[in-house]
Design a protein around this motif. Structure first.
Motif, mmCIF file in Angstrom:
data_model
loop_
_atom_site.group_PDB
_atom_site.id
_atom_site.type_symbol
_atom_site.label_atom_id
_atom_site.label_comp_id
_atom_site.label_asym_id
_atom_site.label_seq_id
_atom_site.Cartn_x
_atom_site.Cartn_y
_atom_site.Cartn_z
ATOM 1 N N TRP A 3 45.434 0.128 -5.846
ATOM 2 C CA TRP A 3 46.646 0.119 -5.027
ATOM 3 C C TRP A 3 47.310 1.492 -4.988
ATOM 4 C CZ3 TRP A 3 49.402 -5.132 -6.524
ATOM 5 C CH2 TRP A 3 48.695 -6.178 -5.914
ATOM 6 N N ILE A 4 47.351 2.163 -6.133
ATOM 7 C CA ILE A 4 47.940 3.503 -6.168
ATOM 8 C C ILE A 4 47.097 4.471 -5.337
ATOM 9 C CG2 ILE A 4 48.563 5.437 -7.664
ATOM 10 C CD1 ILE A 4 49.101 3.430 -9.875
ATOM 11 N N GLY A 5 45.774 4.383 -5.467
ATOM 12 C CA GLY A 5 44.906 5.254 -4.695
ATOM 13 C C GLY A 5 45.030 5.023 -3.199
ATOM 14 N N ALA A 6 45.328 3.788 -2.792
ATOM 15 C CA ALA A 6 45.506 3.481 -1.371
ATOM 16 C C ALA A 6 46.911 3.764 -0.881
ATOM 17 C CB ALA A 6 45.151 2.020 -1.107
ATOM 18 N N GLY A 7 47.810 4.170 -1.773
ATOM 19 C CA GLY A 7 49.180 4.463 -1.375
ATOM 20 C C GLY A 7 50.065 3.252 -1.213
ATOM 21 N N ARG A 8 49.633 2.100 -1.673
ATOM 22 C CA ARG A 8 50.433 0.883 -1.537
ATOM 23 C C ARG A 8 51.460 0.724 -2.648
ATOM 24 N NH1 ARG A 8 46.172 -3.904 -0.978
ATOM 25 N NH2 ARG A 8 48.164 -5.057 -0.851
ATOM 26 N N LEU A 9 51.309 1.473 -3.735
ATOM 27 C CA LEU A 9 52.206 1.339 -4.879
ATOM 28 C C LEU A 9 52.318 2.682 -5.565
ATOM 29 C CD1 LEU A 9 53.815 -0.822 -6.506
ATOM 30 C CD2 LEU A 9 51.801 -1.056 -7.969
ATOM 31 N N GLY A 10 53.544 3.022 -6.019
ATOM 32 C CA GLY A 10 53.751 4.269 -6.724
ATOM 33 C C GLY A 10 53.340 4.167 -8.183
ATOM 34 N N LEU A 11 53.069 5.334 -8.789
ATOM 35 C CA LEU A 11 52.623 5.346 -10.176
ATOM 36 C C LEU A 11 53.704 4.817 -11.106
ATOM 37 C CD1 LEU A 11 50.649 6.113 -12.417
ATOM 38 C CD2 LEU A 11 51.544 8.438 -12.326
ATOM 39 N N ALA A 12 54.948 5.288 -10.945
ATOM 40 C CA ALA A 12 56.031 4.855 -11.828
ATOM 41 C C ALA A 12 56.286 3.356 -11.689
ATOM 42 C CB ALA A 12 57.298 5.654 -11.518
ATOM 43 N N ASN A 13 56.274 2.862 -10.453
ATOM 44 C CA ASN A 13 56.498 1.422 -10.251
ATOM 45 C C ASN A 13 55.397 0.595 -10.892
ATOM 46 O OD1 ASN A 13 58.811 1.985 -8.761
ATOM 47 N ND2 ASN A 13 57.675 2.092 -6.820
ATOM 48 N N PHE A 14 54.164 1.067 -10.770
ATOM 49 C CA PHE A 14 53.052 0.327 -11.374
ATOM 50 C C PHE A 14 53.155 0.309 -12.899
ATOM 51 C CE2 PHE A 14 48.829 0.854 -13.377
ATOM 52 C CZ PHE A 14 48.364 -0.436 -13.193
ATOM 53 N N MET A 15 53.492 1.454 -13.497
ATOM 54 C CA MET A 15 53.609 1.505 -14.949
ATOM 55 C C MET A 15 54.711 0.579 -15.452
ATOM 56 S SD MET A 15 51.188 3.662 -15.667
ATOM 57 C CE MET A 15 51.430 4.311 -17.306
ATOM 58 N N LEU A 16 55.826 0.534 -14.718
ATOM 59 C CA LEU A 16 56.923 -0.347 -15.128
ATOM 60 C C LEU A 16 56.559 -1.812 -14.935
ATOM 61 C CD1 LEU A 16 60.041 1.565 -13.739
ATOM 62 C CD2 LEU A 16 59.360 1.304 -16.129
ATOM 63 N N LEU A 17 55.914 -2.114 -13.811
ATOM 64 C CA LEU A 17 55.594 -3.509 -13.531
ATOM 65 C C LEU A 17 54.573 -4.068 -14.520
ATOM 66 C CD1 LEU A 17 55.424 -3.579 -9.618
ATOM 67 C CD2 LEU A 17 57.126 -4.666 -11.087
ATOM 68 N N LEU A 18 53.468 -3.351 -14.710
ATOM 69 C CA LEU A 18 52.399 -3.893 -15.546
ATOM 70 C C LEU A 18 52.670 -3.675 -17.031
ATOM 71 C CD1 LEU A 18 49.687 -5.247 -15.862
ATOM 72 C CD2 LEU A 18 48.576 -3.034 -15.552
ATOM 73 N N HIS A 19 52.735 -2.428 -17.455
ATOM 74 C CA HIS A 19 52.847 -2.149 -18.883
ATOM 75 C C HIS A 19 54.241 -2.479 -19.410
ATOM 76 C CE1 HIS A 19 48.921 -0.268 -18.658
ATOM 77 N NE2 HIS A 19 49.354 0.470 -17.651
ATOM 78 N N GLY A 20 55.282 -2.130 -18.626
ATOM 79 C CA GLY A 20 56.620 -2.522 -19.050
ATOM 80 C C GLY A 20 56.812 -4.022 -19.040
ATOM 81 N N GLY A 21 56.282 -4.691 -18.010
ATOM 82 C CA GLY A 21 56.386 -6.150 -17.967
ATOM 83 C C GLY A 21 55.616 -6.813 -19.094
ATOM 84 N N MET A 22 54.432 -6.275 -19.439
ATOM 85 C CA MET A 22 53.667 -6.838 -20.546
ATOM 86 C C MET A 22 54.383 -6.623 -21.878
ATOM 87 S SD MET A 22 50.897 -8.604 -20.785
ATOM 88 C CE MET A 22 50.086 -8.194 -19.234
ATOM 89 N N LEU A 23 55.064 -5.490 -22.028
ATOM 90 C CA LEU A 23 55.830 -5.240 -23.245
ATOM 91 C C LEU A 23 56.993 -6.219 -23.369
ATOM 92 C CD1 LEU A 23 56.528 -3.517 -25.735
ATOM 93 C CD2 LEU A 23 57.773 -1.974 -24.201
ATOM 94 N N LEU A 24 57.712 -6.428 -22.282
ATOM 95 C CA LEU A 24 58.831 -7.384 -22.315
ATOM 96 C C LEU A 24 58.338 -8.802 -22.572
ATOM 97 C CD1 LEU A 24 61.034 -6.087 -19.350
ATOM 98 C CD2 LEU A 24 61.404 -5.768 -21.809
ATOM 99 N N LEU A 25 57.197 -9.173 -21.986
ATOM 100 C CA LEU A 25 56.647 -10.510 -22.224
ATOM 101 C C LEU A 25 56.266 -10.697 -23.688
ATOM 102 C CD1 LEU A 25 55.557 -13.219 -21.178
ATOM 103 C CD2 LEU A 25 53.407 -12.048 -20.642
ATOM 104 N N ALA A 26 55.628 -9.681 -24.282
ATOM 105 C CA ALA A 26 55.233 -9.792 -25.685
ATOM 106 C C ALA A 26 56.462 -9.866 -26.588
ATOM 107 C CB ALA A 26 54.366 -8.591 -26.072
ATOM 108 N N LEU A 27 57.484 -9.073 -26.306
ATOM 109 C CA LEU A 27 58.699 -9.111 -27.118
ATOM 110 C C LEU A 27 59.425 -10.445 -26.961
ATOM 111 C CD1 LEU A 27 60.101 -5.497 -26.562
ATOM 112 C CD2 LEU A 27 58.969 -6.407 -28.603
ATOM 113 N N ALA A 28 59.433 -10.993 -25.744
ATOM 114 C CA ALA A 28 60.088 -12.289 -25.533
ATOM 115 C C ALA A 28 59.363 -13.398 -26.289
ATOM 116 C CB ALA A 28 60.138 -12.598 -24.042
#
Length: 367
Positions: free
Chosen positions: A318-343
């Motif tokens: 998605w990032i390579g195709a320009g559909r998603l930014g790098l910062a947004n992807f890092m927050l969505l996937l890795h940040g979301g996975m971190l929040l899920l694990a902490l919850a």
């Protein structure tokens, strides 16, 4: 402190054993894959071991992350199975108190994953690319084994040569069958040599005969020659010009604000972040139910690993195709996975329940 050191020692044993098994499996798979590439002419047979070693080295970040995840889940599953967690909880310690010894063991592994993904991964890919480019740069004459029919690099010619010359760019008793969109030809000569003229590679045949057939015309044209020269392609570019995106250094990716560069950078950074999240996920999702199979937690861990890495690959595309930014992807996937694990860890540590139980009814209450 004694309990923490015992946890780290058990983690080290489990991590080491898992790492050895995974590396052995990956090396076997890479060996089969590299031998297949060598049989197709993409890799030199003499470089099979080097290509396999560099490939395994490039895959080490993912292997280390999976080994760490399996070690954490396996150690916690054993503690639940042997009732050590019951003793741990009975002593007034919660599940979150295990986080400190786990992180003390895991941080060197996470740091190693970061170094491998940011520095060693592009270097290993560059070495593989260099070996393949060096193999492709050799002449068509050098590709041919004496007494064997073999295709040229672009597949348009079939060679047979009696290569008894000491010169790597020359040979004797040559047979060449060539095919293109317009004609088919068969050329034989007593000798052949490869030359480079004005950045063009040419083959010079001496004392031979040529049979040519036009596809849209009847008849065969036969000609004899004392010397015949034909172009076989331009001089192959150096490895620096044909370098792939995976071989670029992390600094070069940072300096190039292109979607493809950002996608590759997100993959490399994501390997280190995923390894750290696996520690929290392993602690949060591992549990022991006597009614379930002993390998249930391990199956869940492997499923979570596959889903996580598939999401990383999807985000990279998605990032390579320009559909998603790098910062947004890092927050969505890795940040979301971190929040899920902490919850999940907070829910299990505090023994919170998402379902409110109904109060019990008295003996005289109506049904």
């Amino acid at each position: 402190m004694l309990f923490d050191s015992s946890i780290r020692k058990e983690l080290a044993r489990s991590f080491g054993a898992t790492l050895v098994v995974l590396v052995t499996v990956v090396m076997t798979m890479m060996l089969i894959r590299t031998l297949g590439q060598a049989s197709r002419g993409n890799v030199s047979p003499s470089d099979v071991t080097l290509v396999m070693g560099f490939t395994v080295l490039g895959q080490l970040p993912a292997i280390l992350g999976l080994s760490l995840f399996i070690a954490v889940v396996g150690m916690l599953s054993r503690m639940y199975r042997d009732s050590e967690m019951v003793i741990w909880f009975a002593s007034g310690r919660g599940l979150a108190s295990l986080l400190r010894p786990l992180l003390r063991f895991a941080w060197p592994v996470v740091a190693l994953v970061a170094v491998l993904s940011l520095l060693v991964w592009p270097w290993a890919n560059a070495q593989i690319q260099e070996l393949r480019t060096r193999y492709e740069r050799r002449s068509d004459i050098d590709r041919i084994a004496p007494g064997e029919f073999q295709e040229s690099s672009n597949g348009s010619r079939v060679f047979f040569i009696d290569k008894d010359s000491s010169d790597a760019q020359a040979g004797n008793n040559v047979f060449i069958a060539a095919t293109d969109d317009r004609r088919e030809s068969v050329t034989s000569a007593r000798s052949v040599r490869i030359e480079t003229r004005d950045s063009e590679r040419v083959v010079v045949l001496s004392n031979g005969q040529r049979l040519e057939v036009e596809r849209d015309k009847p008849g065969v044209m036969v000609s004899e020659f004392s010397e015949y020269t034909t172009r076989i392609g331009s001089t192959p570019p150096g490895s620096a010009e044909a370098i792939a995106l995976k071989t670029r250094t992390t600094y070069d990716l940072l300096m190039q604000p292109l979607p493809a560069s950002r996608a590759e950078l997100g993959w490399r950074l994501g390997l280190a972040l995923a390894a750290s999240n696996f520690v929290l996920l392993g602690l949060a999702v591992t549990s022991r139910n006597p009614r379930t199979a002993r390998s249930a937690s391990m199956v869940v861990a492997l499923f979570a690993f596959i889903v996580y890495y598939n999401l990383m690959a999807l985000g990279q595309s998605w990032i390579g195709a320009g559909r998603l930014g790098l910062a947004n992807f890092m927050l969505l996937l890795h940040g979301g996975m971190l929040l899920l694990a902490l919850a999940l860890l907070a829910l299990r540590h505090n023994q919170w329940s998402l379902l409110r139980l109904r109060p019990s009814r008295g003996p005289g209450a109506r049904a």
